[in-house]
Design a protein around this motif. Structure first.
Motif, PDB file in Angstrom:
ATOM      1  N   ALA A 456       0.753  -1.194  -0.191  1.00  0.00           N
ATOM      2  CA  ALA A 456       0.062   0.067   0.166  1.00  0.00           C
ATOM      3  C   ALA A 456       0.809   1.035   0.112  1.00  0.00           C
ATOM      4  CB  ALA A 456      -1.034  -0.124   1.209  1.00  0.00           C
ATOM      5  N   LEU A 457       2.040   1.465   0.617  1.00  0.00           N
ATOM      6  CA  LEU A 457       2.824   2.532   0.892  1.00  0.00           C
ATOM      7  C   LEU A 457       3.504   2.694  -0.634  1.00  0.00           C
ATOM      8  CD1 LEU A 457       4.294   2.107   4.237  1.00  0.00           C
ATOM      9  CD2 LEU A 457       2.911   3.931   3.672  1.00  0.00           C
ATOM     10  N   THR A 458       3.877   1.587  -1.097  1.00  0.00           N
ATOM     11  CA  THR A 458       4.548   1.605  -2.650  1.00  0.00           C
ATOM     12  C   THR A 458       3.459   2.371  -3.523  1.00  0.00           C
ATOM     13  OG1 THR A 458       5.707  -0.404  -2.319  1.00  0.00           O
ATOM     14  CG2 THR A 458       5.446   0.366  -4.509  1.00  0.00           C
ATOM     15  N   ARG A 459       2.419   1.952  -3.403  1.00  0.00           N
ATOM     16  CA  ARG A 459       1.418   3.010  -4.138  1.00  0.00           C
ATOM     17  C   ARG A 459       1.140   4.155  -3.900  1.00  0.00           C
ATOM     18  NH1 ARG A 459      -1.514  -1.945  -3.317  1.00  0.00           N
ATOM     19  NH2 ARG A 459      -2.961  -0.952  -1.637  1.00  0.00           N
ATOM     20  N   SER A 460       1.112   4.447  -2.477  1.00  0.00           N
ATOM     21  CA  SER A 460       0.875   5.719  -1.892  1.00  0.00           C
ATOM     22  C   SER A 460       2.065   6.723  -2.229  1.00  0.00           C
ATOM     23  CB  SER A 460       0.428   5.762  -0.622  1.00  0.00           C
ATOM     24  OG  SER A 460       1.409   5.299   0.217  1.00  0.00           O
ATOM     25  N   THR A 461       3.238   6.203  -2.276  1.00  0.00           N
ATOM     26  CA  THR A 461       4.447   6.898  -2.563  1.00  0.00           C
ATOM     27  C   THR A 461       4.375   7.449  -4.042  1.00  0.00           C
ATOM     28  OG1 THR A 461       5.451   5.876  -0.780  1.00  0.00           O
ATOM     29  CG2 THR A 461       6.890   6.800  -2.574  1.00  0.00           C
ATOM     30  N   ALA A 462       3.987   6.336  -4.755  1.00  0.00           N
ATOM     31  CA  ALA A 462       4.122   6.808  -6.077  1.00  0.00           C
ATOM     32  C   ALA A 462       3.156   8.036  -6.484  1.00  0.00           C
ATOM     33  CB  ALA A 462       3.817   5.382  -7.132  1.00  0.00           C
ATOM     34  N   LEU A 492       4.872  13.794   0.431  1.00  0.00           N
ATOM     35  CA  LEU A 492       5.702  12.937  -0.113  1.00  0.00           C
ATOM     36  C   LEU A 492       6.744  12.340   0.728  1.00  0.00           C
ATOM     37  CD1 LEU A 492       6.993  11.674  -2.815  1.00  0.00           C
ATOM     38  CD2 LEU A 492       8.064  13.871  -3.175  1.00  0.00           C
ATOM     39  N   PHE A 493       7.460  13.407   1.610  1.00  0.00           N
ATOM     40  CA  PHE A 493       8.444  12.913   2.719  1.00  0.00           C
ATOM     41  C   PHE A 493       8.061  11.864   3.578  1.00  0.00           C
ATOM     42  CE2 PHE A 493      10.430  13.776   6.827  1.00  0.00           C
ATOM     43  CZ  PHE A 493      11.704  13.202   6.537  1.00  0.00           C
ATOM     44  N   LEU A 494       6.769  12.088   4.033  1.00  0.00           N
ATOM     45  CA  LEU A 494       6.173  11.136   4.912  1.00  0.00           C
ATOM     46  C   LEU A 494       5.939   9.711   4.551  1.00  0.00           C
ATOM     47  CD1 LEU A 494       3.530  13.179   6.841  1.00  0.00           C
ATOM     48  CD2 LEU A 494       5.866  12.612   7.815  1.00  0.00           C
ATOM     49  N   GLU A 495       5.364   9.697   3.242  1.00  0.00           N
ATOM     50  CA  GLU A 495       5.295   8.433   2.523  1.00  0.00           C
ATOM     51  C   GLU A 495       6.533   7.691   2.220  1.00  0.00           C
ATOM     52  OE1 GLU A 495       2.244   7.036   2.099  1.00  0.00           O
ATOM     53  OE2 GLU A 495       1.565   8.652   3.158  1.00  0.00           O
ATOM     54  N   GLN A 496       7.543   8.373   1.585  1.00  0.00           N
ATOM     55  CA  GLN A 496       8.739   7.939   1.422  1.00  0.00           C
ATOM     56  C   GLN A 496       9.696   7.396   2.696  1.00  0.00           C
ATOM     57  OE1 GLN A 496      10.826  11.242  -0.711  1.00  0.00           O
ATOM     58  NE2 GLN A 496      10.406  10.298  -2.760  1.00  0.00           N
ATOM     59  N   ASP A 497       9.564   7.970   3.787  1.00  0.00           N
ATOM     60  CA  ASP A 497      10.085   7.645   4.892  1.00  0.00           C
ATOM     61  C   ASP A 497       9.492   6.301   5.288  1.00  0.00           C
ATOM     62  OD1 ASP A 497      11.968   8.155   7.326  1.00  0.00           O
ATOM     63  OD2 ASP A 497      10.177   8.112   8.176  1.00  0.00           O
ATOM     64  N   ALA A 498       8.093   6.416   5.469  1.00  0.00           N
ATOM     65  CA  ALA A 498       7.195   5.336   5.700  1.00  0.00           C
ATOM     66  C   ALA A 498       7.424   3.985   4.912  1.00  0.00           C
ATOM     67  CB  ALA A 498       5.945   5.645   5.846  1.00  0.00           C
ATOM     68  N   LEU A 499       7.453   4.322   3.678  1.00  0.00           N
ATOM     69  CA  LEU A 499       7.886   3.140   2.793  1.00  0.00           C
ATOM     70  C   LEU A 499       9.574   2.411   3.000  1.00  0.00           C
ATOM     71  CD1 LEU A 499       7.468   1.137   0.308  1.00  0.00           C
ATOM     72  CD2 LEU A 499       8.397   3.254  -1.068  1.00  0.00           C
ATOM     73  N   GLY A 500      10.398   3.392   3.131  1.00  0.00           N
ATOM     74  CA  GLY A 500      11.644   2.895   3.515  1.00  0.00           C
ATOM     75  C   GLY A 500      11.515   1.857   4.779  1.00  0.00           C
ATOM     76  N   GLU A 501      11.059   2.499   5.837  1.00  0.00           N
ATOM     77  CA  GLU A 501      11.046   1.601   7.135  1.00  0.00           C
ATOM     78  C   GLU A 501      10.074   0.531   6.748  1.00  0.00           C
ATOM     79  OE1 GLU A 501       9.515   2.702  11.774  1.00  0.00           O
ATOM     80  OE2 GLU A 501       8.361   3.574  10.062  1.00  0.00           O
ATOM     81  N   SER A 502       8.989   0.396   6.210  1.00  0.00           N
ATOM     82  CA  SER A 502       8.418  -0.724   5.967  1.00  0.00           C
ATOM     83  C   SER A 502       9.254  -1.782   5.343  1.00  0.00           C
ATOM     84  CB  SER A 502       6.894  -0.421   4.927  1.00  0.00           C
ATOM     85  OG  SER A 502       6.165  -1.549   5.044  1.00  0.00           O
ATOM     86  N   GLU A 503       9.946  -1.547   4.160  1.00  0.00           N
ATOM     87  CA  GLU A 503      10.588  -2.216   3.427  1.00  0.00           C
ATOM     88  C   GLU A 503      11.633  -3.044   4.400  1.00  0.00           C
ATOM     89  OE1 GLU A 503      10.356  -0.440  -1.145  1.00  0.00           O
ATOM     90  OE2 GLU A 503      12.086   0.290   0.260  1.00  0.00           O
ATOM     91  N   GLY A 504      12.353  -2.420   5.058  1.00  0.00           N
ATOM     92  CA  GLY A 504      13.018  -2.959   6.160  1.00  0.00           C
ATOM     93  C   GLY A 504      12.469  -3.932   7.091  1.00  0.00           C
TER      94      GLY A 504
END
Length: 533
Positions: A456-462, A492-504
């Motif tokens: 979901a975060l991948t879609r929201s970040t895009a 954008l910053f919040l979504e990208q940061d959350a995506l990086g955290e989630s991928e980890g």
């Protein structure tokens, strides 16, 4: 002359004849303990007459072998496997597949050579691993100590003593007593305890189970270590990705600030827009130091896991790399029943229960008489010149027994103590099993749900990236106000940061699944490690 003694329903007939052992029957004496036990009874054989040294030694050998054919009191340990479900709950395994999986090198699923190298280095340098290896060596030595009781305890000694009788004695004795004498003596003695009731055998059984438990503890350290190395490595890469996202947003927001300043200078913008852009930029910049602090802590932690100084890995981990992700499209996990065979902590708890069960037999053996074979041989003389002549030798050999008839209930209390400890070990074994299942199921839930969150975060970040690009174009052309630009940049910053955290977290939760399944050890590693140690 013979006499009989009864204790704990075990008739023991001691006679001036050779002794032999035979199994008891329930009709005669019953069982020693509830559960699976062994018992025996000493009975007289036909009266024999021994004359001379040869017959005496034959009698002693006969007694030794008949007594050694004894029994082991106390309960025999029988492994009891807890009930386990045949399969995992279906809702827990969405995105996971049940099947054969090689858990020994689970980290290779990521295809990251850096993880392989770090785990190999940690295996050789980690101090917890070295401590657990030393503990194996200790328990192996304890097994050797316990087995040593099977053999005679032999001592050698000697002394030279210059003596002079007191006048109070020598005045009333013939003249030869009033003199100085020098006594020379040397010899050896031996005591051999015959393990009639299995005290020594139960001691060896307990020590051996303790050694096996220490081996499982070593494997558990390996499982934890390899998982912690991989988790910390993923954390480092995730933090580096989040820092890159933050610095990218700093660059974007710096350009937006420059744009607002140019528009203000041109008379088509306002100081409010400039201040809002400065606020947004400063807020994003403030996130970078906290991320860098966490990155440094993760690198320090990983260095200590290697058995190296905390800052040892800065150089090789300074280059930012992608977050490790599994290469396989299908993630395989084992069956619940495999936990009993694979989880070292479960195996260790089972071995501790076996060791404690054997200690009940050690304590129970104290209720019965102990038999030993004693022997001594020495030379003693007042003259050194003829010290080793045949007339100066002395020897003695024969069996003895010792029976603690009354001790105020200490032995029986000790048996109850060991029984209670066995109950504790049994509860601990079952609790360890339940916690193992809990850890696996928690890790699977975390992996499945975090994977859904990441998607979901991948879609929201895009979508946020596209919105940020479009709103900036609209702002440049005067079709929207700057507030929309601020909102999109912040989103954008919040979504990208959350995506990086989630991928980890997805990768870390997968690692926790393999850790919970007991992955990361091989049986042959223990022999290699202890021999090299």
């Amino acid at each position: 002359m013979s006499f009989s003694v009864f204790r704990e329903n075990i008739p023991v007939l001691l006679a001036e004849t050779p002794l032999a052992l035979r199994p008891t029957h329930d009709s005669e004496v019953g069982q020693l303990q509830q559960g699976s036990t062994h018992s025996c009874v000493i009975t007289p054989r036909s009266t024999l007459s021994f004359t001379g040294q040869r017959d005496l030694f034959i009698a002693l050998i006969f007694i030794s072998f008949t007594l050694f054919a004894g029994c082991a009191v106390g309960p025999d340990y029988v492994p009891d496997e807890p009930e386990m479900p045949d399969v995992w709950h279906q809702e827990l395994t969405r995105g996971l597949a049940t099947g054969e999986v090689d858990l020994r090198t689970w980290w290779k699923i990521f295809g990251d050579p850096q993880i392989d190298t770090l785990i190999e280095r940690a295996s050789g340098g980690n101090l917890d691993v070295q401590e657990s290896l030393a503990r194996i060596m200790e328990t192996r030595a304890r097994v050797g100590f316990a087995k040593g009781e099977y053999f005679p305890d032999t001592n050698a000694g000697g002394d030279i003593a210059r003596t002079r009788p007191s006048k109070g004695i020598s005045e009333n004795m013939p003249a030869p007593a009033d003199r100085h004498d020098t006594l020379y003596a040397t010899g050896m003695d031996a005591v051999w305890e015959m393990d009639v009731w299995g005290r020594i055998r139960r001691s060896v059984e307990s020590a051996d189970a303790d050694m096996q438990a220490s081996i499982e503890d070593y494997r558990d350290v390996q499982v934890t270590l390899y998982a912690e190395v991989a988790i910390n490595y993923v954390e480092i890469r995730a933090l580096q990705a989040r820092i890159d996202y933050a610095l990218g947003n700093v660059k974007t927001q710096s350009d937006a600030l420059k744009l607002t300043q140019d528009r203000r200078d041109a008379g088509i913008g306002s100081d409010l827009e400039v201040s809002q852009a400065e606020l947004n930029l400063a807020r994003t910049e403030s996130a970078v130091p906290a991320l860098r602090q966490r990155l440094a802590e993760a690198i320090h932690r990983l260095g200590v896991l290697m058995g190296e100084p905390p800052n040892a890995l800065y150089a090789e981990l300074s280059v930012h790399e992608p977050i490790p992700a599994p290469e396989a499209s299908e993630i395989l996990i084992g069956l619940p029943t495999e936990l009993l065979r694979q989880r070292p902590d479960v195996r260790s708890a089972e071995r501790e229960l076996a060791a404690q069960t054997a200690r009940i037999g050690v304590a129970t053996a104290e209720l019965y008489p102990s038999f030993s074979l004693n022997g001594s041989f020495e030379f003693a003389a007042y003259s050194s010149s003829s010290f080793f002549s045949s007339g100066n030798k002395a020897w003695g050999v024969g069996p003895t027994f010792r029976w603690n008839i009354f001790d105020g209930g200490r032995v029986r209390s000790l048996i109850r103590v060991e029984d209670a400890r066995a109950d504790q070990a049994a509860a601990r074994y079952e609790q360890t099993m339940l916690r193992a299942m809990e850890e696996v199921e928690d890790a699977m839930v975390a992996f499945v749900e975090e994977s859904a969150r990441r998607d979901a975060l991948t879609r929201s970040t895009a979508a946020a990236q596209k919105s940020s690009d479009l709103v900036l174009i609209l702002y440049r052309t005067g079709l929207t106000d700057f507030q929309n630009v601020l909102d999109m940049d912040r989103s954008l910053f919040l979504e990208q940061d959350a995506l990086g955290e989630s991928e980890g977290r997805v990768s870390q939760n997968l690692i926790r699944i393999y850790k919970a399944l007991g992955g990361g050890w091989a049986a042959e590693e223990v022999a290699v490690a202890t021999s090299s140690n």
